[in-house]
Design a protein around this motif. Structure first.
Motif, mmCIF file in Angstrom:
data_model
loop_
_atom_site.group_PDB
_atom_site.id
_atom_site.type_symbol
_atom_site.label_atom_id
_atom_site.label_comp_id
_atom_site.label_asym_id
_atom_site.label_seq_id
_atom_site.Cartn_x
_atom_site.Cartn_y
_atom_site.Cartn_z
ATOM 1 N N ALA A 6 1.148 -1.046 -0.011
ATOM 2 C CA ALA A 6 0.236 -0.197 0.178
ATOM 3 C C ALA A 6 0.831 1.081 -0.133
ATOM 4 O O ALA A 6 2.518 1.520 0.186
ATOM 5 C CB ALA A 6 -1.020 -0.179 0.964
ATOM 6 N N ASP A 185 -13.240 2.058 -4.088
ATOM 7 C CA ASP A 185 -11.733 1.201 -3.981
ATOM 8 C C ASP A 185 -10.913 1.414 -3.146
ATOM 9 O O ASP A 185 -10.797 2.645 -3.161
ATOM 10 C CB ASP A 185 -11.386 0.932 -5.687
ATOM 11 C CG ASP A 185 -10.124 0.404 -5.683
ATOM 12 O OD1 ASP A 185 -9.993 -1.165 -5.088
ATOM 13 O OD2 ASP A 185 -9.257 0.895 -6.264
ATOM 14 N N ARG A 186 -11.046 0.508 -2.252
ATOM 15 C CA ARG A 186 -10.285 0.754 -0.381
ATOM 16 C C ARG A 186 -10.269 1.556 0.061
ATOM 17 O O ARG A 186 -9.811 1.802 0.711
ATOM 18 C CB ARG A 186 -8.668 0.625 -1.248
ATOM 19 C CG ARG A 186 -8.050 -0.565 -1.448
ATOM 20 C CD ARG A 186 -6.385 -0.001 -1.632
ATOM 21 N NE ARG A 186 -5.389 -1.442 -2.546
ATOM 22 C CZ ARG A 186 -4.521 -1.312 -2.004
ATOM 23 N NH1 ARG A 186 -3.628 -0.676 -1.060
ATOM 24 N NH2 ARG A 186 -3.809 -2.288 -1.902
ATOM 25 N N LEU A 219 -9.730 6.426 2.420
ATOM 26 C CA LEU A 219 -9.248 5.487 1.419
ATOM 27 C C LEU A 219 -8.103 4.560 2.405
ATOM 28 O O LEU A 219 -7.772 5.202 3.317
ATOM 29 C CB LEU A 219 -8.606 5.851 0.454
ATOM 30 C CG LEU A 219 -9.253 6.580 -0.558
ATOM 31 C CD1 LEU A 219 -8.497 7.083 -1.512
ATOM 32 C CD2 LEU A 219 -10.843 5.842 -1.190
ATOM 33 N N PHE A 220 -8.144 2.974 2.448
ATOM 34 C CA PHE A 220 -7.039 2.402 2.983
ATOM 35 C C PHE A 220 -5.188 3.767 3.046
ATOM 36 O O PHE A 220 -5.153 4.317 1.918
ATOM 37 C CB PHE A 220 -6.935 1.298 2.570
ATOM 38 C CG PHE A 220 -5.519 1.184 3.150
ATOM 39 C CD1 PHE A 220 -5.654 0.590 5.047
ATOM 40 C CD2 PHE A 220 -4.569 0.586 3.283
ATOM 41 C CE1 PHE A 220 -4.741 -0.485 5.628
ATOM 42 C CE2 PHE A 220 -3.279 -0.130 4.552
ATOM 43 C CZ PHE A 220 -3.971 -0.848 5.476
ATOM 44 N N MET A 336 -7.768 -6.535 3.528
ATOM 45 C CA MET A 336 -6.441 -6.675 2.224
ATOM 46 C C MET A 336 -4.985 -7.610 2.906
ATOM 47 O O MET A 336 -4.495 -7.809 2.298
ATOM 48 C CB MET A 336 -6.489 -5.412 2.752
ATOM 49 C CG MET A 336 -7.445 -4.210 2.297
ATOM 50 S SD MET A 336 -7.423 -2.231 2.142
ATOM 51 C CE MET A 336 -5.394 -2.559 1.248
#
Length: 340
Positions: A6, A185-186, A219-220, A336
């Motif tokens: 990430a 997304d994420r 978001l991550f 994740m």
């Protein structure tokens, strides 16, 4: 368990000054950051392979970094290019270089497998010197796990209480009304209208009451990108309580990033501002001061929360409907982690 594949925010670009060495830690990994002569920012493992001395205690020599324990010298790609008193340089004499990107005014570092780093996965953010906006930035260090800070940002109901004299003044609807939440997304997207809001201070010029549209992506690992738009009263109803299409009276920007440092420490980057035409520099200072005060309110309560969690790590928390965002995000983090 850390998720390494990430992108993480390591610094503001202006922090990484030419000619200086900067030590950072992300997900328990010590890093050393510096600029080369052409301005490129480099991130290397902060550990000389010889005797494991920190390279952040070293010296820049042109574009190279010399360890000041026994003098090994490393190129920006991590290769050792000099060992004093020794001509042969083994291939193992190298340090890991981490993929790095600058987007907006943040320095992003990929902590996982280099061949999986995709710059397109970095969300677009504003640069602090964008001429269309007036922005001011800061950062805070937390003695708390990063997911506790994430929980705080994923559930803005706390504004009505933690920030009752700052960001949440006269806005009980933060706690009373639930936002519309959708997966991205994420991360997650949150959207909501606040109607009948009474502006304060320099915002009184907008009208006696206004409708406020708030939308943010989370978001991550903890990227919070929020836009808050103020409209004439009645806009929410005219928009069918959906995303507005009209030009707002006032447009606020909040961009934040939570970076895990260790299991009990985190760094919190934040920028606040508006369109350039919406505010003058003096009023931006006031907006920034109120926001910074509010973030210290968060820090106080989250660090106290961490201490109580550490006293009884296995004790379960009481769930409520307020927890939809934090619960969904933690499931995403677990997925994740399981995917590697």
């Amino acid at each position: 368990m850390w998720i390494r594949n990430a992108w993480y925010v390591a610094a503001w670009t202006q922090e990484i000054e030419p000619g200086r060495i900067h030590a950072r830690t992300i997900v328990d990994q010590p890093l050393v950051l510096f600029r080369t002569s052409d301005g490129t920012i480099v991130a290397l493992e902060d550990r000389c392979p010889h005797r494991f001395a920190p390279l952040s205690l070293g010296r820049l020599e042109g574009d190279a970094l010399r360890c000041m324990y026994h003098g090994l010298k490393f190129a920006p790609d991590g290769r050792c290019i000099e060992i004093p008193g020794q001509k042969l340089i083994p291939q193992s004499a190298c340090v890991r270089r981490f993929p790095l990107q600058v987007v907006g005014s943040w320095v992003w570092v990929w902590m996982g497998e280099a061949d999986k780093a995709d710059a397109a996965a970095i969300p677009p953010t504003l640069a602090l010197d964008d001429p269309g906006y007036r922005l001011q930035a800061g950062q805070l260090d937390y003695d708390a796990h990063y997911l506790l800070i994430d929980d705080n940002l994923l559930d803005l109901s706390h504004l009505s209480f933690t920030h009752e004299k700052t960001l949440g003044m006269d806005m009980p609807q933060w706690a009373d009304l639930r936002p519309r939440m959708s997966p991205i997304d994420r991360g997650l997207r949150f959207e909501r209208w606040h109607t009948g809001h009474r502006p304060r201070g320099f915002m009184k010029r907008l009208g006696e009451t206004v409708d406020v549209w708030t939308s943010y992506d989370f978001l991550f690992p903890g990227i919070f990108l929020q836009r808050t738009a103020f409209f004439p009263a009645g806009t929410a109803e005219a928009s069918g309580l959906k995303a507005p299409q009209a030009e707002p009276l006032f447009y606020r920007v909040d961009e934040q990033a939570v970076t895990p440092v260790t299991g009990r420490t985190s760094r919190y980057f934040y920028a606040v501002g508006t369109r350039a035409r919406d505010i003058d520099p003096d009023k931006l200072e006031r907006l920034y001061a109120v926001t910074t005060t509010a973030f210290h309110e968060d820090k106080r309560i989250i660090e106290a929360q961490q201490k109580l969690i550490d006293l009884e790590p296995g004790r379960a928390m009481l769930p409520t409907s307020l927890d939809a965002g934090p619960t969904q995000f933690r499931k995403l983090v677990e997925a994740m982690g399981a995917a590697g």
